[in-house]
Design a protein around this motif. Structure first.
Motif, short mmCIF file in Angstrom:
data_model
loop_
_atom_site.label_atom_id
_atom_site.label_comp_id
_atom_site.label_asym_id
_atom_site.label_seq_id
_atom_site.Cartn_x
_atom_site.Cartn_y
_atom_site.Cartn_z
N TYR A 416 72.84 26.94 73.26
CA TYR A 416 73.96 26.44 72.47
C TYR A 416 73.71 25.01 72.06
CZ TYR A 416 75.35 24.22 76.89
OH TYR A 416 75.38 23.48 78.04
N GLU A 417 74.46 24.54 71.08
CA GLU A 417 74.35 23.16 70.62
C GLU A 417 75.66 22.73 70.01
OE1 GLU A 417 71.52 22.72 67.47
OE2 GLU A 417 72.42 24.30 66.24
N LEU A 418 75.78 21.45 69.69
CA LEU A 418 76.96 20.94 69.02
C LEU A 418 76.88 21.25 67.53
CD1 LEU A 418 77.28 17.49 70.82
CD2 LEU A 418 79.00 19.32 70.87
N MET A 419 77.96 21.84 67.00
CA MET A 419 78.04 22.15 65.58
C MET A 419 79.39 21.70 65.04
SD MET A 419 76.59 26.05 65.23
CE MET A 419 75.49 26.74 66.46
N THR A 420 79.44 21.44 63.75
CA THR A 420 80.72 21.18 63.09
C THR A 420 81.45 22.50 62.90
OG1 THR A 420 79.83 21.43 60.85
CG2 THR A 420 79.71 19.23 61.85
N VAL A 421 82.75 22.43 62.67
CA VAL A 421 83.50 23.65 62.37
C VAL A 421 82.96 24.30 61.10
CG1 VAL A 421 85.77 24.57 61.75
CG2 VAL A 421 85.57 22.87 63.57
N ASN A 422 82.58 23.50 60.13
CA ASN A 422 82.02 24.04 58.89
C ASN A 422 80.75 24.85 59.17
OD1 ASN A 422 81.69 24.42 56.06
ND2 ASN A 422 80.28 22.70 55.98
N GLU A 423 79.89 24.34 60.05
CA GLU A 423 78.66 25.07 60.38
C GLU A 423 78.96 26.36 61.13
OE1 GLU A 423 75.64 21.22 60.75
OE2 GLU A 423 76.82 21.88 62.50
N ILE A 424 79.95 26.32 62.01
CA ILE A 424 80.31 27.52 62.76
C ILE A 424 80.92 28.58 61.85
CG2 ILE A 424 81.86 28.41 64.56
CD1 ILE A 424 81.55 25.62 65.92
N ILE A 425 81.78 28.16 60.93
CA ILE A 425 82.47 29.12 60.07
C ILE A 425 81.62 29.55 58.88
CG2 ILE A 425 84.46 29.45 58.54
CD1 ILE A 425 85.21 29.50 61.49
N PRO A 439 74.24 31.71 61.32
CA PRO A 439 74.66 32.52 60.16
C PRO A 439 76.05 32.21 59.64
CG PRO A 439 74.72 33.81 62.19
CD PRO A 439 74.05 32.52 62.52
N GLY A 440 76.95 31.74 60.51
CA GLY A 440 78.33 31.48 60.11
C GLY A 440 79.21 32.69 60.33
N LEU A 441 80.43 32.47 60.82
CA LEU A 441 81.33 33.58 61.15
C LEU A 441 81.78 34.33 59.90
CD1 LEU A 441 83.53 32.02 63.98
CD2 LEU A 441 81.40 33.34 64.18
N ILE A 442 82.03 33.61 58.81
CA ILE A 442 82.48 34.31 57.61
C ILE A 442 81.36 35.13 56.99
CG2 ILE A 442 83.17 33.91 55.20
CD1 ILE A 442 85.33 32.09 56.18
N ALA A 473 87.50 24.99 56.78
CA ALA A 473 86.34 24.61 57.58
C ALA A 473 85.48 23.56 56.90
CB ALA A 473 85.50 25.85 57.89
N ASN A 474 85.33 23.65 55.57
CA ASN A 474 84.45 22.69 54.90
C ASN A 474 85.17 21.43 54.43
OD1 ASN A 474 85.66 23.21 52.33
ND2 ASN A 474 84.18 24.85 51.89
N GLY A 475 86.49 21.37 54.66
CA GLY A 475 87.25 20.16 54.34
C GLY A 475 87.81 20.12 52.94
N SER A 476 87.52 21.11 52.11
CA SER A 476 88.07 21.11 50.76
C SER A 476 89.55 21.45 50.76
CB SER A 476 87.30 22.09 49.86
OG SER A 476 87.40 23.42 50.34
N LEU A 477 90.02 22.12 51.81
CA LEU A 477 91.45 22.39 52.00
C LEU A 477 91.89 21.72 53.30
CD1 LEU A 477 91.71 26.17 51.00
CD2 LEU A 477 92.24 24.16 49.60
#
Length: 533
Positions: A416-425, A439-442, A473-477
């Motif tokens: 495991y490693e540290l990821m941003t929410v954007n990277e996880i989603i 790969p991203g959850l979406i 997740a990417n901050g646009s919303l």
């Protein structure tokens, strides 16, 4: 999808039937000025009643069912003092600093517990609250899934657990308490403290004499166990500081329960029951599970494993509990559908999200940080697929991962490693620390949707929901917490002093009402919802 939307509309219609003409059903996690001294709630009732003994809330605010005032009183009695809820205040340009909560009355002395504030219960630079209602009065988005059998239920419990903090950060919606802007965005820790019945001995403040254990978490906390009989579950993932009732565990194992599940329930059984009905003590009825449910239902973790009641066909269930309620039905539907699809992908692709439990505990704390969804990183598993590379299904192109027995395992610290929410989603590009990226959850969910037959109209509706999640997740919303903060900051009455006054609150609630009805189609809340047709 159409049926769920119609049901959401009925929710408002049904609620209106039980409300006054000048009332409207909105979904905020908590009322922004709950407990403020200049109260916004009418009619007004006297404070410091016998049940809550709160200097901020009247007894009338609690659910009148005997269970709730009894819970509040018993938590207070077991602790030997009031609950202490301290939320760091947001320091704005003109916030008085150091900040001492101006609503606290240090001279109030209706009850012995009122000495708490004079003994340091109200922390400097924090918003102070003193009753269970401040936590359990919060609203959330909880989803219960039906499993086809116990094995599937145990697997869903484990695999969804590491996702809990990510979902909490994505749904952040609680930036105001008691009329002050807080320096946190979510409700979780406030509820945890509101029902924390641990004694000074259990908290480690005094040597153990009357109590059996030091207990590291409140009874409302993130998960501390894994329970699936999954060959990929490694001992290093488990909580090394887990406290269990060894006598209860042995009895469960003597009765045929396996070690993992016995450990899970023996951990729950370290808690005392905090409310018991007299009729349940008159006679032990082995055909009922009232005593078990009494303990189970007052261990509030971010995932709950729910065995079927005897004589009932409900089956095994798993409850996902961390998400904050959203302002609009559209958002609540989006997050509900997203979590449902994640469960389908987990089961279809045999996904593996295991990380050590202490990392999930840390992630839950990280999720509280203001705007954590955009500014923080979370521990997450690098590769969720089984050991062998995925085999492509020729008919649909969907990946169907298949495990390869005997594959050498990486050290847990490298999984495991540290990821941003954007990277996880949304996914992460390959890097030096993770050569394959994430790969991203979406994208995983979309891959799953490609493998099943979904009609075009439903797929389009799902796509709209996933677009909302991607944007959060990417901050646009924006999250609801960010939108509320911005609304307060832009309000002409706001003086940059962290105070959310009556006028600001009234206008905020009216804006939320408008958004509830129009769901952003009039442009209000577009930063949070995106463009709506």
């Amino acid at each position: 999808m159409r049926e769920s939307i119609e049901t959401d509309k009925d929710r408002r219609e049904i609620a209106k039937e039980h409300m006054e003409p000048n009332e409207f059903p909105i979904t905020l996690t908590t009322f922004p000025r709950l407990g403020a001294k200049d109260r916004s709630i009418t009619p007004e009732y006297p404070l410091s009643g016998e049940k809550l003994r709160s200097q901020f809330l009247p007894d009338e605010i609690a659910n009148p069912h005997i269970r709730f005032p009894t819970l509040a009183a018993n938590i207070r009695e077991r602790r030997g003092r009031k609950v202490e809820i301290n939320v760091p205040v947001f320091k704005d340009e003109k916030t008085k600093w150091p900040f001492n909560d101006p609503t606290v009355d240090y001279d109030m002395h209706n009850w012995p517990e009122d000495d708490d504030v004079r003994n340091g219960a109200a922390k400097e630079n924090h918003i102070y609250m003193d009753a269970m209602a401040f936590g359990m009065g919060s609203c959330c988005l909880q989803i219960t899934f039906q499993a086809k059998n116990i094995q599937e239920g145990r697997k869903m419990y484990d695999q969804l657990s590491p996702l809990g903090p990510i979902l909490l950060a994505l749904t952040a919606a609680t930036p105001i308490y008691k009329g002050f802007l807080a320096d946190t965005d979510v409700r979780w820790n406030q509820i945890s403290r509101a029902v924390d019945d641990r004694t000074p001995e259990e908290l480690g403040e005094k040597p153990l004499k009357k109590n059996k254990w030091r207990i590291p978490k409140s009874r409302y906390a993130s998960n501390s166990t894994y329970i699936s009989q999954d060959h990929r579950l490694r001992r290093e993932y488990l909580d090394p500081n887990l406290v269990v009732d060894s006598v209860a565990k042995q009895k469960l194992m003597d009765g045929g329960m396996d070690d993992l599940l016995a450990t899970h329930f023996a951990h729950l059984f370290i808690r005392d029951p905090i409310v018991v009905f007299n009729e349940d003590l008159q006679q032990l009825d082995l055909t009922k599970v009232d005593h078990f449910e009494n303990l189970q239902s007052t261990n509030w973790q971010h995932m709950r494993f729910k065995p079927p009641p005897p004589g009932n066909e409900i089956g095994w269930r798993v409850e996902v509990r961390p998400m904050e309620i959203q302002i609009t039905d559209y958002e609540n539907a989006a997050f509900s559908v997203f979590v449902v699809l994640i469960t389908r992908a987990i089961l279809s692709f045999d996904l593996n999200f295991y990380i050590p439990i202490p990392r999930t505990t840390e992630n839950m704390e990280t999720a509280h940080i203001r705007d954590a969804v955009n500014t923080e990183k979370f521990y997450f598993r690098k590769n969720p697929f089984p050991s062998r590379p995925p085999r492509m299904n020729g008919s649909s192109g969907a990946s169907t991962p298949i495990s390869r027995p005997g594959t050498p395992m990486l050290p847990v610290s490298e999984e495991y490693e540290l990821m941003t929410v954007n990277e996880i989603i949304n996914g992460k590009e390959p890097s030096e620390s993770n050569s394959k990226g994430f790969p991203g959850l979406i994208p995983i969910v979309e891959n799953y949707l490609n493998s099943v037959n979904v009609d075009v109209e439903t797929r389009c509706e799902i796509s709209r929901y996933l677009t909302l999640i991607k944007g959060r997740a990417n901050g646009s919303l924006w999250t609801a917490a960010k939108w509320i903060r911005h609304y307060v900051d832009m309000h002409p009455d706001y003086k940059k002093d962290s105070v959310v006054g009556e006028g600001i609150t009234f206008d905020l609630v009216k804006a939320v009402e408008q958004m509830t009805v129009n769901e952003g189609k009039d442009g209000l809340g577009q930063e949070m919802l995106g463009k709506r047709d």
